[in-house]
Design a protein around this motif. Structure first.
Motif, PDB file in Angstrom:
ATOM      1  N   ALA A  72     -71.587 -14.993-118.827  1.00 54.25           N
ATOM      2  CA  ALA A  72     -70.457 -14.734-117.670  1.00 54.25           C
ATOM      3  C   ALA A  72     -69.234 -14.953-118.506  1.00 54.25           C
ATOM      4  O   ALA A  72     -68.380 -14.126-118.315  1.00 54.25           O
ATOM      5  N   LEU A  73     -69.273 -15.942-119.618  1.00 53.13           N
ATOM      6  CA  LEU A  73     -67.639 -15.874-119.986  1.00 53.13           C
ATOM      7  C   LEU A  73     -67.361 -14.532-120.899  1.00 53.13           C
ATOM      8  O   LEU A  73     -66.391 -14.115-121.252  1.00 53.13           O
ATOM      9  N   ARG A  74     -68.534 -14.075-121.435  1.00 47.19           N
ATOM     10  CA  ARG A  74     -68.404 -12.813-122.440  1.00 47.19           C
ATOM     11  C   ARG A  74     -67.878 -11.466-121.230  1.00 47.19           C
ATOM     12  O   ARG A  74     -67.770 -10.557-121.751  1.00 47.19           O
ATOM     13  N   GLY A  75     -68.113 -11.857-120.112  1.00 47.07           N
ATOM     14  CA  GLY A  75     -67.950 -10.834-119.178  1.00 47.07           C
ATOM     15  C   GLY A  75     -68.945  -9.974-118.942  1.00 47.07           C
ATOM     16  O   GLY A  75     -68.934  -8.980-118.136  1.00 47.07           O
ATOM     17  N   GLU A  76     -70.266 -10.238-119.398  1.00 50.96           N
ATOM     18  CA  GLU A  76     -71.596  -9.399-119.216  1.00 50.96           C
ATOM     19  C   GLU A  76     -72.334  -9.546-117.675  1.00 50.96           C
ATOM     20  O   GLU A  76     -73.118  -8.929-117.596  1.00 50.96           O
ATOM     21  N   MET A  77     -71.524 -10.396-117.055  1.00 49.51           N
ATOM     22  CA  MET A  77     -72.064 -10.291-115.622  1.00 49.51           C
ATOM     23  C   MET A  77     -71.259  -9.805-114.669  1.00 49.51           C
ATOM     24  O   MET A  77     -71.565  -9.656-113.299  1.00 49.51           O
TER      25      MET A  77
END
Length: 118
Positions: A72-77
């Motif tokens: 989620a922190l990497r924006g993958e969600m």
């Protein structure tokens, strides 16, 4: 961790999840070693094995929590709201697994077993 995620602070949630993972792992291993040492009959061994299974599941889910928060922190969600919903689901599974482990642990512990203090 749930309230931190609900507030949208995923970095803090990730830190808390890693810390919790470490605490669960360390404390759980000490508890499991104690139960294993004290399991002298077939009933004790079966109880130990059931606890071990629940503990392994709990560790898997704790690791999954940390991995999902990192994702989620990497924006993958996707958007924050989507990530929050997905993370809450994963954390709910972990909470249920923790409850299962504690329930199984309560069956395995008898008056004869003394768990280490701290």
């Amino acid at each position: 961790i749930i309230s931190v995620i609900a507030d949208g602070n995923l970095e803090e949630a990730g830190f808390k999840a890693m810390r919790l993972n470490s605490q669960v792992s360390g404390a759980g291993r000490m508890i499991m070693l104690t139960i294993q040492k004290e399991s002298k009959d077939s009933i004790g061994i079966v109880r130990y094995l059931k606890c071990q299974q629940k503990f392994a599941t709990l560790l898997e889910l704790c690791n999954e929590d940390t991995a999902q928060i990192q994702k989620a922190l990497r924006g993958e969600m996707g958007a924050l709201a989507v990530a929050q919903i997905q993370l809450m689901t994963v954390l709910n599974d972990t909470i249920l697994s923790f409850d299962d482990f504690l329930r199984e642990l309560s069956f395995a512990i008898s008056e004869e077993i003394e768990l280490p203090q701290n």
